[in-house]
Write an enzyme that holds these catalytic residues in place. Structure first.
Site, mmCIF file in Angstrom:
data_model
loop_
_atom_site.group_PDB
_atom_site.id
_atom_site.type_symbol
_atom_site.label_atom_id
_atom_site.label_comp_id
_atom_site.label_asym_id
_atom_site.label_seq_id
_atom_site.Cartn_x
_atom_site.Cartn_y
_atom_site.Cartn_z
ATOM 1 N N CYS A 199 68.195 28.824 21.397
ATOM 2 C CA CYS A 199 69.196 27.573 21.267
ATOM 3 C C CYS A 199 70.283 28.099 20.160
ATOM 4 O O CYS A 199 70.563 29.345 20.092
ATOM 5 C CB CYS A 199 68.515 26.568 20.969
ATOM 6 S SG CYS A 199 68.018 26.374 19.085
ATOM 7 N N ASN B 254 68.769 27.598 16.158
ATOM 8 C CA ASN B 254 67.348 27.737 15.955
ATOM 9 C C ASN B 254 66.815 27.028 14.805
ATOM 10 O O ASN B 254 65.994 27.655 14.034
ATOM 11 C CB ASN B 254 67.117 29.359 15.724
ATOM 12 C CG ASN B 254 65.919 29.765 15.572
ATOM 13 O OD1 ASN B 254 65.491 30.696 14.792
ATOM 14 N ND2 ASN B 254 64.777 29.485 16.479
ATOM 15 N N CYS C 84 66.259 23.270 15.935
ATOM 16 C CA CYS C 84 65.814 22.312 16.652
ATOM 17 C C CYS C 84 64.931 22.642 17.690
ATOM 18 O O CYS C 84 63.897 22.662 17.751
ATOM 19 C CB CYS C 84 67.064 21.189 16.936
ATOM 20 S SG CYS C 84 67.888 20.367 15.592
ATOM 21 N N ARG C 85 65.930 23.035 18.759
ATOM 22 C CA ARG C 85 65.171 23.259 20.240
ATOM 23 C C ARG C 85 64.259 24.460 20.281
ATOM 24 O O ARG C 85 63.077 24.366 20.733
ATOM 25 C CB ARG C 85 66.100 23.101 21.269
ATOM 26 C CG ARG C 85 67.158 21.840 21.727
ATOM 27 C CD ARG C 85 68.161 22.186 22.436
ATOM 28 N NE ARG C 85 69.172 22.725 21.731
ATOM 29 C CZ ARG C 85 70.337 23.137 22.069
ATOM 30 N NH1 ARG C 85 70.541 22.929 23.435
ATOM 31 N NH2 ARG C 85 71.297 23.733 21.185
ATOM 32 N N SER C 86 64.620 25.572 19.881
ATOM 33 C CA SER C 86 64.050 26.848 20.185
ATOM 34 C C SER C 86 62.945 26.950 19.364
ATOM 35 O O SER C 86 61.544 27.617 19.669
ATOM 36 C CB SER C 86 65.060 27.952 20.080
ATOM 37 O OG SER C 86 65.495 28.267 18.769
ATOM 38 N N ASP D 64 71.175 19.497 23.429
ATOM 39 C CA ASP D 64 71.180 19.564 21.927
ATOM 40 C C ASP D 64 70.968 18.289 21.320
ATOM 41 O O ASP D 64 71.944 17.203 21.509
ATOM 42 C CB ASP D 64 72.698 20.138 21.633
ATOM 43 C CG ASP D 64 72.795 20.359 19.997
ATOM 44 O OD1 ASP D 64 72.066 20.016 19.234
ATOM 45 O OD2 ASP D 64 73.715 21.133 19.863
#
Ligand code: 4NP
Length: 159
Positions: free
Chosen positions: A8, A11, A13-15, A126
């Protein structure tokens, strides 16, 4: 052994959530020693930081521990991983540029949303500047796509 990299922007939150959701499913299915899973960010703002506390709390509520520290994605990741999952189109575009700097890119680069079957979303949005629902949405999408990827792997559709 499939080597999977979630990517993401930051690095945090999402990934990292993708990495930890996948590891959670692998542990549950006794497949941990058959995969290598990591995550990285296209930007370097948060290098060395732990995952965002909002993401950590949302994951914990689903029984998923968030582990790891942020790092930035690098050209050699295209040689060291088999699958690179971009969370959104902006990440995907940045990764295309980075891939051109790798001498022997072998990784399959895909938009993670391609693996989601219970959601129509092609991007994992995001959540950083939004409310708690954004973090839930990220986890919903990741649980969907990760379980589909594992099913396809078991069926030999992806390797
Ligand atoms: P991520 O979320 O890409 O899912 O880790 C973000 C983290 C940090 C920022 C933006 C998005 N930031 O602007 O610092």
């Amino acid at each position: 052994m499939p080597r999977l990299l979630f990517v993401c922007l930051g690095n945090i939150c999402r990934s990292p959530a993708g990495e930890n959701v996948m590891n959670h499913l692998l542990e549950r299915e006794g497949l941990s020693d058959q995969f290598e899973v990591d995550s990285a960010g296209t930007a370097g703002y948060h290098i060395g930081n732990p995952p965002d506390l909002r993401m950590t709390k949302a994951a914990k509520a689903r029984g998923i521990e968030m582990r790891g520290r942020a790092r930035q994605v690098k050209p050699s990741d295209f040689a060291e991983f088999d699958w690179i999952f971009a969370m959104d189109r902006s990440n995907y575009a940045d990764l295309i540029s980075l891939r051109s700097l790798c001498e022997a890119p072998g990784a399959e680069l895909v938009l993670f949303g391609e693996f989601c079957e219970r959601h129509d979303d092609s991007e994992v949005p995001d959540p950083y500047y939004g409310g708690p629902e954004g973090f839930e949405k990220v986890l919903d999408l990741l649980e969907d796509g990760c379980s589909v990827f594992l099913r396809k792997w078991r069926e030999g559709e992806v390797t």
